[in-house]
Design a protein around this motif. Structure first.
Motif, PDB file in Angstrom:
ATOM      1  N   TYR A 245       1.817  -3.548  -2.043  1.00 34.89           N
ATOM      2  CA  TYR A 245       0.495  -4.125  -1.816  1.00 34.89           C
ATOM      3  C   TYR A 245       0.458  -5.588  -2.245  1.00 34.89           C
ATOM      4  CZ  TYR A 245      -4.522  -4.556  -1.369  1.00 34.89           C
ATOM      5  OH  TYR A 245      -5.770  -4.953  -0.979  1.00 34.89           O
TER       6      TYR A 245
ATOM      7  N   LYS B 163      -3.048  -8.607   3.687  1.00 33.03           N
ATOM      8  CA  LYS B 163      -4.159  -7.808   3.160  1.00 33.03           C
ATOM      9  C   LYS B 163      -5.182  -8.709   2.508  1.00 33.03           C
ATOM     10  CE  LYS B 163      -2.529  -3.653   3.976  1.00 33.03           C
ATOM     11  NZ  LYS B 163      -3.146  -2.735   4.866  1.00 33.03           N
TER      12      LYS B 163
ATOM     13  N   GLU C  69       2.047  -7.674   0.351  1.00 26.80           N
ATOM     14  CA  GLU C  69       1.178  -7.880   1.509  1.00 26.80           C
ATOM     15  C   GLU C  69       0.074  -8.895   1.210  1.00 26.80           C
ATOM     16  OE1 GLU C  69       0.110  -3.832   2.635  1.00 26.80           O
ATOM     17  OE2 GLU C  69       1.499  -4.040   4.319  1.00 26.80           O
TER      18      GLU C  69
END
Length: 134
Positions: free
Chosen positions: A63, A72, A66
């Motif tokens: 995450y 994101k 990203e």
């Protein structure tokens, strides 16, 4: 009109179609790209790995990767955790991203000529008002 034709008429692309060959039109930078660049730049300047910072921030390494790549749009909680893991405050990260936005917007304005409000050197917001930096 067939059902297939009706359904096709209602489809809106989520991503823009590839640009035609030639010089690419300049576009406004995305906030998630700016914040991701700041996080990556700060992490690399400290010589830290993605895993190290992700573990310290208690978020997944995938995450964080990203977020750094602008894939994101991270919540304020995630951004604050990543900032703290880097020894920064959320305000520090946002101020660095704002500085980059101003730099990029200034370069974009100079390449376009006068600001959108019609006044050289003034930045116009999306609705025509002047942007103010806090």
């Amino acid at each position: 009109m067939t059902i297939r034709a009706t359904n096709q008429a209602r489809v809106l692309p989520l991503r823009p179609f590839p640009a035609p060959a030639g010089p690419a039109p300049s576009r406004e930078p995305l906030w998630r790209d700016l914040v991701g660049d700041v996080l990556r730049r700060e992490r690399l300047s400290q010589g830290r790995t993605l895993k190290d910072v992700a573990d310290a921030a208690r978020i997944s390494m995938a995450y964080l990767s990203e977020v750094e790549r602008g894939r994101k749009e991270a919540s304020s909680e995630v951004l604050a955790a990543a900032a703290q893991a880097l020894g920064l405050s959320l305000a520090d990260v946002l101020a660095l991203a704002q500085g980059e936005l101003i730099r990029l917007s200034g370069a974009r304005s100079r390449s376009l000529g006068a600001g959108r409000a019609g006044h050289p050197g003034r930045q116009a917001g999306p609705m025509g008002g002047v942007l103010l930096a806090a």
